[in-house]
Scaffold this motif. Structure first.
Motif, PDB file in Angstrom:
ATOM      1  N   GLU A  92       0.806  -1.225   0.000  1.00 25.75           N
ATOM      2  CA  GLU A  92       0.000   0.000   0.000  1.00 25.75           C
ATOM      3  C   GLU A  92       0.834   1.268   0.000  1.00 25.75           C
ATOM      4  OE1 GLU A  92      -3.536   0.164   2.436  1.00 25.75           O
ATOM      5  OE2 GLU A  92      -3.344  -1.960   2.958  1.00 25.75           O
ATOM      6  N   LEU A  93       2.063   1.202   0.476  1.00 27.09           N
ATOM      7  CA  LEU A  93       2.906   2.395   0.560  1.00 27.09           C
ATOM      8  C   LEU A  93       4.032   2.340  -0.466  1.00 27.09           C
ATOM      9  CD1 LEU A  93       3.283   2.756   4.440  1.00 27.09           C
ATOM     10  CD2 LEU A  93       1.607   3.859   2.957  1.00 27.09           C
ATOM     11  N   GLY A  94       4.589   3.529  -0.788  1.00 27.64           N
ATOM     12  CA  GLY A  94       5.777   3.602  -1.630  1.00 27.64           C
ATOM     13  C   GLY A  94       5.585   3.099  -3.041  1.00 27.64           C
ATOM     14  N   ARG A  95       4.365   3.197  -3.582  1.00 20.00           N
ATOM     15  CA  ARG A  95       4.101   2.653  -4.914  1.00 20.00           C
ATOM     16  C   ARG A  95       4.646   3.549  -6.026  1.00 20.00           C
ATOM     17  NH1 ARG A  95      -0.950   3.175  -5.617  1.00 20.00           N
ATOM     18  NH2 ARG A  95      -1.428   4.216  -3.643  1.00 20.00           N
ATOM     19  N   PHE A  96       4.752   4.844  -5.784  1.00 21.54           N
ATOM     20  CA  PHE A  96       5.365   5.754  -6.755  1.00 21.54           C
ATOM     21  C   PHE A  96       5.906   6.967  -5.986  1.00 21.54           C
ATOM     22  CE2 PHE A  96       0.996   7.002  -6.364  1.00 21.54           C
ATOM     23  CZ  PHE A  96       0.938   8.386  -6.534  1.00 21.54           C
TER      24      PHE A  96
END
Length: 970
Positions: free
Chosen positions: A207-211
């Motif tokens: 859920e985090l750090g995807r872009f």
């Protein structure tokens, strides 16, 4: 225990800190908002001076049951920097650069350091601080890290999180924790964070750090083993909810040796958005986008009708027959040589031209720094410009900086536009298109309950829309009060619980910035421009034609971007002299906003707190031009003083200085009175008595009066027998050049006659009303202007230009009178006839700048220190004066800091002398003292010449006097 006995138990340091707490209503009102739409009235403000201050502030807040909000420049657009408890402001004093290590490429700083302050200090080592939001001239690095700010160069240098090395934060128990790339200096805290991480590995990874621009929520993905358990980066973007930053170590980067700027034009903003992702390549540092409506909004501003004419895509010869561009990309490229930077830019342009769909329709590449800055200023002003739509309608932040993966941006923008259309809303997009981040201010109606309901519906649906495109509610600047409530539409319930546990690990008592990220406040709670703001709406004397006749609308121009807190430019001199938020244009606008609401400041127009906030406003009008949305605090101050003193006795200075035009006119009606007054006033005891009785600052030197008025001098003078091939002009006899210093007026007559003009000076009393206007005597202003129109009517009807010598009076006649007597068409006619003296002279300057039969002035070949009058700077154009000076061989050095500090009656009012003189010492006085012996001092304004004479004993000259000196004789 009584309050008295309680305070006796405090340490001397705690007592001293509490004495510095600002709990007055003026200060609290100035801090009610940041750059957001939210309103929170703090109980106290502490301007932090040290780490010890922070500890004492936390101790005080806990004792009083108050929350704590950290604040830097107050440019947060999501309501991150406001609160109802104690506000800790680090910007004024806690702003030292402690160390720069050029080898390690790091800087150790206090959190109140301004972004540009750090960049300037690093520049001597060939380094810079990478994050550079559009507010870089006034936002603090502590605030940037707290909100994970990015800026236009994030393609090359990343977000604030990417550039933080370590930080120290003070927790609620007063302990200081150091966090860095390997954890913290607390084994207990490290253990809690690792346990929390391990319990949520799946969520952190999926859920985090995807872009790059996903900054909503806490950056807990930096705790993952593969990210090195970097707690420093995890705390970036925590929005002051975990503790108070006391020190930072940030990464510095090498400045590019050479840059080029490619500006690409597209048919639509969607084409620009689609192209941004495809243009990313090595050497590209920015890919900034904006929509065509932004240019329309800019051109709706006074004096900006031709703005953006240098942008590509504005001509008729665009590719594919497109008439006009609808979107732009600003792409900066970097290289070891200028040729390399230019080559990358040229390749990028060609790639944009060759695109199969949505190709660029025009482009320009520039390598000159000045040209690039001119283009960049259009984009950098966006945050302020778009708070007003092209038709003057209001537009507000909150759905401010959403972001999606760059390849999804065009589709997201189309859906966002469709959503705005469905709700009858409008907005102007701009932003960091290369990283999928878009800023937009939207035409929400926040003043009615119905409008607020639509606002909520839109925000909820917009959150769903950005989530559908794999995006983030915030792409920088954090979630704050604007979007924290919507995080459940983006994250799973388990992720939200992890966020709550992360906060609890640092702030178990919920002391810091409550209502943000965890246990969020409603997105429509306590809106500053919301229902109730207009409790004390009134009909102003000024027409306020650009604000639909509403002073509330005018004050609401200030969305809070804070350019008035910058030390660059001329706005705002009183803030530049004090660095006090109350004395900024924004601070005053916030106090006025509270006045209209009538709760915190229930006395409304009779409020002493509002008068105090406006007291140090010099009415220089710098904000009217330099503020991106043209907040005109001088006008608002006049309106307030008009109401405040209605039915009251005014300060004596309002009578002596405000009525100066009438007093000096009466004085010169009787020959010999003026010289006698000068003689008597040279007696010290008499002068002291006159200043005391007249309400004049005792440390000021008294002004003197001309022996006879300019009008009487002209009436006695024989009119030149030479022909007047240039026709007839009217020389405006403003009160300063007519009664106090006739030298410039006499010089102007001779210069104009030398150039072939017949000069008429109106007889009798005429006045623009300036001194009554600056003291808020607006009923008298209208009477004076109407009388003046009666006198001037036949001269204006004859078609004679009206030549202005005094810049403030010229601006009053040329700009203000139509707002003060809009019902009288003669005001518009007189306004249209006004021509500044320099503008008329500049028409005669030979193209080659050499003396000729039509140019009877010789080369003086000297330098000049030039103090441009603040009203000329804000609502005029000094270009004509500069052209005339060049034509007579004068090398002009223009004072950059704006107002000289006297500002007419303001500098003569008691209590203003210290600030007045300090403003002169910023640049003006030192420049005059250090000038070459033969250099002239140019100052067209009487106030400027008065300030210069008192501060340096130099004699300032009007342009007319300089020209007379250069006149060829014989």
């Amino acid at each position: 225990m009584s309050a008295q006995s309680s305070i006796q138990t405090l340490t001397p340091e705690a007592i001293e800190m509490r004495e510095r707490l600002r709990t007055d209503l003026t200060t609290r009102a100035a801090y009610i908002s940041d750059a957001s739409i939210f309103r929170r009235v703090p109980q106290a403000v502490l301007e932090v001076r040290s780490e010890a201050d922070i500890a004492l502030g936390i101790e005080y807040a806990k004792a009083e049951g108050l929350s704590i909000t950290s604040r830097g420049g107050g440019t947060s657009v999501a309501g991150n920097a406001i609160g109802e408890g104690l506000v800790l402001d680090t910007s004024r004093y806690f702003n030292k650069i402690l160390d720069i290590d050029p080898e390690a490429k790091t800087a150790r700083i206090q959190p109140g350091v301004i972004c540009d302050q750090l960049r300037d200090a690093a520049a001597q080592y060939g380094l810079t601080y990478g994050p550079d939001p559009s507010t870089h001239s006034r936002c603090t690095v502590g605030g940037m890290v707290a909100n994970n700010a990015c800026g236009s160069h994030s393609l090359a240098w990343g977000t604030a999180a990417d550039n933080v090395v370590s930080m120290k934060i003070m927790l609620g128990d007063g302990s200081v924790v150091e966090v860095n790339a390997d954890g913290t200096n607390s084994d207990e805290l490290d253990g809690k964070l690792k346990a929390l991480r391990d319990a949520n590995l799946k969520e952190l990874r999926t859920e985090l750090g995807r872009f790059a621009r996903q900054v909503s929520g806490y950056g807990m993905h930096y705790l993952l083993p593969e990210n090195g358990f970097n707690v420093a980066k995890a705390l970036a973007g925590s929005e002051g909810t975990l503790g108070v930053i006391t020190e930072l170590v940030v990464r510095l980067v090498e400045k590019p040796k050479h840059t080029a700027l490619a500006v690409l034009a597209f048919e639509t903003v969607f084409d620009a958005a689609a192209a941004a992702a495809s243009l990313r390549r090595p050497g590209l540092a920015t890919a900034e986008g904006m929509g065509g409506d932004l240019l329309d909004a800019l051109r709706s501003r006074p004096g900006q009708q031709s703005a953006g004419s240098n942008l590509p895509g504005m001509g008729a010869a665009n590719r594919g027959g497109v008439a006009k561009a609808g979107g732009w990309l600003f792409c900066e490229t970097a290289g070891q040589t200028i040729e390399q930077a230019r080559s990358i830019a040229d390749e990028l342009v060609q790639s944009a031209y060759d695109a199969a769909a949505g190709a660029a329709i025009d482009a320009v590449v520039v390598t000159d720094h000045a040209e690039a800055r001119t283009l960049w200023k259009i984009r950098e002003a966006s945050a302020g410009i778009v708070t007003r739509l092209p038709d003057g309608g209001e537009a507000w932040p909150s759905w401010e900086d959403s972001a999606v993966p760059p390849e999804n941006l065009a589709g997201y923008l189309r859906d966002l536009y469709a959503l705005m259309d469905a709700h009858g809303l409008r907005g102007i997009p701009f932003g960091h298109f290369g990283e999928g981040c878009v800023h937009v201010r939207i035409s929400f109606d926040l003043g009615t309950n119905e409008g607020v309901a639509i606002f909520r519906q839109f925000m909820e649906q917009a959150a769903d829309t950005v989530a559908k495109h794999g995006g983030s509610l915030s792409g920088e600047h954090g979630d704050g009060r604007a979007r924290s409530e919507l995080l459940t539409r983006m994250y799973s319930s388990k992720m939200m619980k992890a966020f709550a546990s992360f906060k609890a690990a640092f702030d178990p008592e919920g002391l810091f910035n409550p209502g943000v990220l965890v246990n969020p406040e409603r997105i429509d709670e306590s809106l500053r421009p919301g229902p109730g703001q207009r409790s004390f709406e009134l009909t102003p004397v000024h027409a306020l034609s650009r604000d639909k006749g509403s002073l509330v609308n005018a004050v609401n121009r200030c969305v809070g971007v804070g350019l008035c807190r910058s030390d660059e430019g001329a706005m705002c001199p009183s803030f530049q002299g004090t660095h006090d938020e109350v004395n900024s244009t924004r601070g005053r606008a916030r106090v006025l906003s509270e006045m209209f609401r009538g709760t915190t400041l229930p006395d409304a127009y009779k409020s002493e707190e509002v008068k105090d906030a406006l007291d140090l406003c010099l009415s220089c009008k710098a904000c009217a031009s330099e503020c991106p949305v043209n907040v005109d605090m001088a006008t608002y101050k006049s309106e307030f003083l008009h109401k405040f003193y209605e039915g009251r006795i005014r300060p004596m200075a309002h009578y002596t200085m405000g009525w100066l035009p009438k007093l000096t006119h009466w004085m010169h009606q009787v020959p010999g009175v003026a010289p006698l007054a000068n003689t008597v006033l040279r007696i010290d005891a008499v002068q002291r008595l006159v200043k005391k009785v007249g309400g004049i600052e005792p440390t000021r030197k008294m002004i003197t009066f001309s022996g006879e008025s300019l009008q009487r001098w002209a009436a006695k003078r024989k009119e030149t027998e030479a022909e007047s091939p240039q026709g007839t002009v009217v020389l405006w006899p403003d009160s300063f050049n007519n009664h106090l210093d006739t030298g410039p007026g006499q010089a102007a007559v001779e210069v104009l006659e030398t150039l072939g003009y017949r000069v008429i000076i109106p007889e009798g009393f005429v006045c623009c009303g300036l001194t009554w206007h600056s003291t808020g005597q607006l009923d008298t202003v209208r009477k004076v202007i109407k009388h003046t129109l009666d006198v001037m009517e036949p001269l204006v009807k004859a078609g004679y230009p009206v030549i202005g010598l005094e810049p403030s009076c010229t601006v009053m006649l040329g700009h203000e009178i139509t707002e003060l007597v809009p019902e009288d068409p003669r005001a518009a006619a007189l306004s249209a006839a006004v021509v500044p003296f320099a503008d008329l002279i500049a028409k005669h300057v030979p193209a080659d700048g050499k003396p000729s039969a039509g140019w009877p002035f010789e080369q003086l070949n000297v330098g000049a220190v030039s103090q441009v009058h603040c009203h000329e700077r804000s609502q005029g154009d000094h270009g004509s004066s500069s052209a005339v000076l060049r034509s007579i061989g004068i090398d002009e050095r223009e004072i950059e800091t704006g107002c000289c500090g006297l500002a007419g009656n303001w500098g003569f009012e008691p209590g203003h002398a210290e600030l007045s003189r300090s403003l002169g010492e910023r640049e003006l006085f030192p420049a005059i003292r250090n000038r070459a012996q033969d250099d002239v001092v140019l100052a067209d304004g009487f106030s400027c010449r008065t300030q210069i004479a008192e501060g340096t004993e130099a004699r300032g000259m009007h342009l007319a006097q300089v020209l007379l000196k250069a006149k060829i004789t014989g």
